[in-house]
Design an enzyme around this catalytic site. Structure first.
Site, short mmCIF file in Angstrom:
data_model
loop_
_atom_site.label_atom_id
_atom_site.label_comp_id
_atom_site.label_asym_id
_atom_site.label_seq_id
_atom_site.Cartn_x
_atom_site.Cartn_y
_atom_site.Cartn_z
N SER A 168 11.84 7.10 0.86
CA SER A 168 11.86 6.20 1.78
C SER A 168 10.39 5.98 2.64
O SER A 168 9.40 6.84 2.50
CB SER A 168 12.28 5.10 1.81
OG SER A 168 12.71 4.06 2.63
N ASP A 219 7.70 -0.07 4.58
CA ASP A 219 7.73 0.84 4.37
C ASP A 219 7.07 2.08 3.37
O ASP A 219 6.34 1.40 2.34
CB ASP A 219 8.72 1.42 4.79
CG ASP A 219 9.73 1.04 3.34
OD1 ASP A 219 9.51 0.06 2.33
OD2 ASP A 219 10.71 1.19 3.13
N ASP A 275 7.69 3.23 0.50
CA ASP A 275 7.79 2.48 -1.42
C ASP A 275 8.33 1.14 -1.24
O ASP A 275 8.26 0.55 -2.47
CB ASP A 275 8.64 3.64 -1.54
CG ASP A 275 10.88 2.77 -1.06
OD1 ASP A 275 9.99 2.60 -0.18
OD2 ASP A 275 11.46 3.13 -1.34
N ASP A 285 9.39 -1.84 -0.42
CA ASP A 285 10.87 -1.91 -0.10
C ASP A 285 11.06 -3.30 1.12
O ASP A 285 12.26 -4.13 0.74
CB ASP A 285 12.02 -1.43 -1.35
CG ASP A 285 12.33 -0.06 -0.13
OD1 ASP A 285 11.55 0.33 0.45
OD2 ASP A 285 13.49 0.04 -0.86
#
Length: 552
Positions: free
Chosen positions: A143, A295, A297, A299
């Site tokens: 993340s 961010d 990734d 999500d």
């Protein structure tokens, strides 16, 4: 004797450093950091594993990844015949290598693996599991953690992260593997045939679901600046916006190239205003209205707004949640039995907005897998119109079962574009929400309390609230105290207790007529968080005083 064994263990690891993939990272670490790798152990928890690169069982390296993969292979084969899995990975250091290692180990155990040839987002992984009907999914990401971290998240067949029970079972299989340096994994050409190319049709289907959800973006003169913070949302987000005939956006070029070192950002976390610094510069040059960051990734998502005078308004996760819920309520006015889902530490504002519009709401523990669990249990007649966590994670439609910034980017642009046609902004809309249901405000205090003394302090605070429930806090009368560890609610006004229908978690929530505060220690770090969500005059002053009272 223990010290001798630790020394021998360290020497064995150092002998294998050249094969570990992480020798460079290990050599850059301090003596303390190096020692931590040998004195600790990575554990597979409800969110998978996350850690630093380095040598030892407490670090991510080729050998600990092989151990994880071998345990997961045994876990999957114990669950079903002929299991299948899809693996996605982000732009971080060694994400590609870890994906290949895991794929090889799983293939060696006759598990069919779908592996893409480039990085993907977390929501795409969740969608792919459902679309390909696989037994499980793996996302390799950490993340928004710093550059020397990575992690592995495991998903079940519904596209949600593994449940608590499934995580515990998988963890046992991983631990039974034993010493990662003793693993011998022969790779045969016959078994590598189990590794299949990831079908492009899955990405196309994901895009179509979002296109159908959005419909169209009305024409206005809205101008947008977008940054992926060096992550995975480029190229998919720009491609998605263009497919919706929205071209009025500029990318922060320096930050929209994959970079595992996150070279041009102070923070790759959209919660942090510093993540927007370059976006603000570009917005001022291009006179943009809306700034969006995702961010690494993709999500989670953050937004900011620039007015005609160049003033920047940053929205927190609860405010973004309120805006999106408000828009979804408008969009779904023809639906009956509407439902919104949020975490127990998210705002009173969204609950008040739901009540005002006759939308039911459910609260779940923190962690989007609990939201996914609620979605899975919905009756056929219930319509989930929105779900979110205050930590900048949002979901509009449940064809994905995790936070999905990719589907939210065009949704927030469509909302802002509609408002622009009427000469309004998201800030104006938020103010209208406040006028309608009251000015519920939120803040978060995070305390790091290191060492044994810190641990005792955290335990003492939680114990005090459990054994000596306060009658009032800063002039706010306590109505009830919810203890998610005992699954009990103590109603002070009635002097009665009732049960909470929830999994157990070390969280205490104190309820007032004006809102709530919540205390939540971290399960993995020496941290405790205080959430404050209240509708009261002088909110900032009251919140600061509550924080000082609890942590003085």
């Amino acid at each position: 004797m223990k010290g001798c064994l630790a020394t021998m263990d360290k020497e064995l690891w150092i002998e294998r450093a050249n094969d570990s993939l992480v020798k460079h990272f290990y050599e850059q670490q301090s003596d303390i950091e190096q020692r931590e790798g040998f004195e600790s152990k990575l554990t597979f928890g409800t969110a998978g594993i996350r850690g630093k690169f380095g040598l030892g069982e407490g670090r991510l390296n080729k050998f600990t990844i092989e151990k994880l993969a071998l345990g997961l292979a045994r876990y999957l084969n114990a669950q079903t015949n002929s299991p299948t899995i899809v693996i996605h990975y982000d732009i971080r250091h060694l994400s590609t290598e870890f994906a290949q290692i895991i794929a090889n180990v799983l293939a060696n155990h006759q598990i069919t693996v779908y592996l893409p040839d480039t990085y993907k987002t977390t929501p795409e992984l969740s969608f792919a599991v459902r679309n390909l009907n696989t037994t499980a999914g793996i996302m390799i990401t950490a993340s928004h953690n710093p550059k020397d971290y990575n992690g592995i998240k495991v998903y079940g067949s519904d596209g949600a992260q593994l449940s608590t029970d499934a995580s515990e079972l998988a963890s046992r299989y991983i631990e039974e593997v034993g010493d990662p340096l003793q693993i011998d994994i022969p790779i045969s050409k016959q078994n590598t045939s189990y590794i299949k190319p990831f079908p492009k049709s899955v990405t196309d289907d994901y895009m179509k679901h979002i296109q159908n959800m959005i419909g169209y973006i009305p024409k206005s003169d809205l101008q947008v600046v977008f940054t992926s913070l060096h992550g995975t949302s480029v190229p998919i987000v720009p491609e998605l916006l263009k497919s919706l005939n929205f071209n009025q956006f500029n990318l922060v070029d320096a930050q929209c190239k994959p970079d595992p070192n996150f070279s041009s950002v102070q923070s790759a976390n959209p919660e942090d205003h510093r993540a927007f610094d370059q976006a603000v510069e570009l917005a001022n040059k291009s006179h943009a209205d809306l700034l969006i960051s995702t961010d690494p990734d993709a999500d989670r998502l953050g937004i900011a707004e620039r007015d005609a005078h160049g003033h920047i308004t940053y929205f927190n996760g609860n405010q973004i949640g309120a805006l999106l819920l408000n828009y979804r309520i408008q969009q779904t006015s023809q639906l009956r039995h509407r439902l919104m889902i949020q975490s127990i530490v998210s705002s009173e504002l969204t609950k008040s907005l739901a009540r005002y519009n006759n939308v039911k709401y459910k609260e779940v523990l923190t962690g989007f897998k609990f939201i996914a669990q609620e979605i899975r249990q919905l009756d056929d007649h219930q319509n989930m119109i929105f779900a979110f966590e205050e930590s900048y994670g949002f979901l509009s439609e449940p064809f994905v079962r995790d936070k999905d910034a990719v589907q939210i980017v065009p949704l927030i642009i469509k909302y802002a574009s509609e408002l622009k046609l009427y000469g309004k902004t998201l800030k104006d809309e938020l103010e209208q929400i406040y006028q309608t249901v009251g000015r519920h405000e939120d803040t978060l205090f995070s305390h790091t309390l290191e060492g044994l003394e810190g641990k005792k302090k955290i335990e003492s605070i939680m114990t005090h609230f459990r054994s000596n429930p306060p009658q009032e806090i800063q002039g706010l009368k306590v109505k009830a105290i919810e203890d998610y560890l005992t699954s009990e609610v103590y109603h002070l006004d009635k002097d009665t207790t009732s049960q909470i229908n929830s999994s157990k978690s070390n969280v205490i929530r104190v309820l007032f007529d004006e809102g709530f505060i919540a205390l939540r220690p971290s399960g993995t770090e020496p941290k405790i968080k205080l959430y404050v969500s209240l509708k009261c005059p002088d909110f900032d002053d009251v919140a600061q005083k509550i924080n000082a009272m609890i942590f003085s």
